[in-house]
Write an enzyme that holds these catalytic residues in place. Sequence first.
Site, PDB file in Angstrom:
ATOM      1  N   PRO A   2       1.285 -46.439 -24.568  1.00 39.58           N
ATOM      2  CA  PRO A   2       1.991 -47.119 -25.654  1.00 39.58           C
ATOM      3  C   PRO A   2       2.414 -48.532 -25.256  1.00 39.58           C
ATOM      4  O   PRO A   2       3.223 -48.720 -24.350  1.00 39.58           O
ATOM      5  CB  PRO A   2       3.219 -46.237 -25.891  1.00 39.58           C
ATOM      6  CG  PRO A   2       2.956 -44.977 -25.133  1.00 39.58           C
ATOM      7  CD  PRO A   2       2.045 -45.339 -24.026  1.00 39.58           C
ATOM      8  N   GLU A   3       1.808 -49.517 -25.900  1.00 36.38           N
ATOM      9  CA  GLU A   3       2.225 -50.905 -25.755  1.00 36.38           C
ATOM     10  C   GLU A   3       2.752 -51.350 -27.117  1.00 36.38           C
ATOM     11  O   GLU A   3       2.993 -50.516 -27.978  1.00 36.38           O
ATOM     12  CB  GLU A   3       1.033 -51.776 -25.309  1.00 36.38           C
ATOM     13  CG  GLU A   3       0.358 -51.255 -24.037  1.00 36.38           C
ATOM     14  CD  GLU A   3      -0.840 -52.088 -23.618  1.00 36.38           C
ATOM     15  OE1 GLU A   3      -0.932 -53.249 -24.036  1.00 36.38           O
ATOM     16  OE2 GLU A   3      -1.678 -51.573 -22.866  1.00 36.38           O
ATOM     17  N   LYS A  57       8.416 -52.896 -25.799  1.00 36.94           N
ATOM     18  CA  LYS A  57       7.853 -51.546 -25.838  1.00 36.94           C
ATOM     19  C   LYS A  57       8.936 -50.497 -26.039  1.00 36.94           C
ATOM     20  O   LYS A  57       8.660 -49.298 -25.980  1.00 36.94           O
ATOM     21  CB  LYS A  57       7.112 -51.250 -24.529  1.00 36.94           C
ATOM     22  CG  LYS A  57       5.943 -52.183 -24.246  1.00 36.94           C
ATOM     23  CD  LYS A  57       5.248 -51.784 -22.957  1.00 36.94           C
ATOM     24  CE  LYS A  57       4.384 -52.919 -22.434  1.00 36.94           C
ATOM     25  NZ  LYS A  57       3.784 -52.599 -21.133  1.00 36.94           N
ATOM     26  N   ARG A 294      -3.093 -54.353 -11.035  1.00 32.29           N
ATOM     27  CA  ARG A 294      -3.565 -53.543 -12.153  1.00 32.29           C
ATOM     28  C   ARG A 294      -5.068 -53.714 -12.335  1.00 32.29           C
ATOM     29  O   ARG A 294      -5.617 -54.794 -12.106  1.00 32.29           O
ATOM     30  CB  ARG A 294      -2.879 -53.986 -13.468  1.00 32.29           C
ATOM     31  CG  ARG A 294      -1.422 -53.669 -13.542  1.00 32.29           C
ATOM     32  CD  ARG A 294      -1.234 -52.194 -13.847  1.00 32.29           C
ATOM     33  NE  ARG A 294       0.146 -51.763 -13.686  1.00 32.29           N
ATOM     34  CZ  ARG A 294       0.622 -51.173 -12.610  1.00 32.29           C
ATOM     35  NH1 ARG A 294      -0.150 -50.949 -11.571  1.00 32.29           N
ATOM     36  NH2 ARG A 294       1.866 -50.785 -12.547  1.00 32.29           N
TER      37      ARG A 294
END
Length: 315
Positions: A2-3, A57, A294
């Site tokens: 979820p962003e 978020k 990342r």
Amino acid sequence: MPELPEVETVVRGLQAQLPGRRIVEVRFGKTDFVVNPAAIEQHLPGRRIGAVRRFGKFLLVECSAADPAGRRDAAAGAATKRAVGRATKGAVEQATKGAKENDALLVHLGMTGQLTIAAASAPVAPHTHAFFALDDGREVRYTDIRRFGRMELLRNGERERALGALGLDPLEANEEEFSRILGSRNARVKALLLDQHVLRGVGNIYADESLWRARVHPMRTGDALRPEEVRRLYRALQATLREAIRLRGSSVSDYVDAEGARGEFQLRHCVYQREGKKCFRCGAKIRRAIVAGRSSHFCPRCQKAPRKRHGSSKK
DNA sequence: CTTACGGCCTGGGTGC
DNA sequence: TGCACCCAGGCCGTAA
């Protein structure tokens, strides 16, 4: 994951269903992701839900002031109606005006968190750890396989501490602000996009997709971007987020909206999790590299790598 | 102060 | 069948 677009989709789903409902009971399973579960169990039952809003978020579920059992229903309902119209703006700004803040449940969905509305009698999905029973026979459930999410009751005056350090909302920022905060930084643009103190709400998927769309390599530094590149990135980021919201988010693993439905933006991904596949723009093979700790997906032909790296502390 | 990096949280998926 | 290992994203501590 979820962003911003996923959280926005969940918020809209909750906002359409919850305002005006009274919370009648709170139950928890595991609580290691909850800041003070006893406070939530103590303070939420009996409250009416007001607006549900997004902040980066984070999700905020506003609650009415404590309201002695069952009275003042009409007044609470009217207040709720007024709140519905202005859903997403100014959770912190409102706080700094000196007005008393409503208590609000702050939720971060982490990687695998889900907030759904279900009939209380509906089967309970595995890893469901919080239940907020409503006065209409339904309940809001929090399900989180990995429990990287977070939940906390924010009482009057606590929003600034919880949310005040977050950066600009990428959909509210204008181009000048965006350019100023990126252009003054020597960090890699990928790290800047992911830094919630710089921009609030962008995560790995939308960082990679926006950089591809803007034809900017993730290892470029903010202060090395040419003005037209900053401009392209600003526009790409907003366009990507808006399209993702329109398609109700990206369901790459566990994400579902408040009704339990998957999003569709994963079908539009151009680089994310497309390592080795052809770039839709030039046909080169999409590559993956670790940037800012990342996984970063990019087209090595469309997104030109920086030649070197200026030292960040030495000269 | 800024930036980079490693570790931690957890459990599903993978490969042997 | 089991099991070690990798990985995801946010956050925090540490080092330079």
